[in-house]
Design a protein around this motif. Structure first.
Motif: not given
Length: 124
Positions: A49-51, A47, A44-45, A39
């Protein structure tokens, strides 16, 4: 303002790190590394939600990897029984309800002494 309108939200750090409630330090580190790599925001540049997930993983690890913080979390965390399956609930409290040390008793308490004497009689 009624405090029941906005009840506090609790995070289950064990579920965030995909761990059993009696996880070892080794398992905590392994799962943290695996999830942090999966994650990481660089993968996940852009994103959000991923952060957010990555931040929760770091928060969970910062608590569960520190013995003092973990004990405090385990003793004072969220124990809403409806949120857990029976095996999860029992696993979470195993350290406190199934061991003498979890109840703050020494291993040679007055409760265990008769059992030790009985075992000595059986051996003789």
């Amino acid at each position: 303002m009624d405090s029941n309108l906005n009840p506090p939200t609790y995070k289950d750090y064990y579920k965030i790190l995909q761990l059993d409630y009696d996880a070892t330090d080794h398992n905590i580190r392994l799962n943290y590394r695996k999830l942090a790599l999966k994650w990481h925001p660089d993968k996940h540049k852009g994103d959000a939600a991923a952060t957010s997930i990555f931040q929760e993983i770091n928060e969970a690890y910062s608590v569960l990897s520190d013995p003092d913080k973990r004990l405090e979390y385990d003793l004072n965390g969220n124990y809403e029984i409806d949120n857990y399956t029976l095996p999860e609930y029992l696993s979470r409290f195993k350290g406190m309800i199934l061991t003498c040390n979890g109840l703050g008793m020494s291993q040679t308490s007055k409760w265990s002494q008769p059992l030790m004497e009985l075992n000595d009689l059986k051996e003789n």
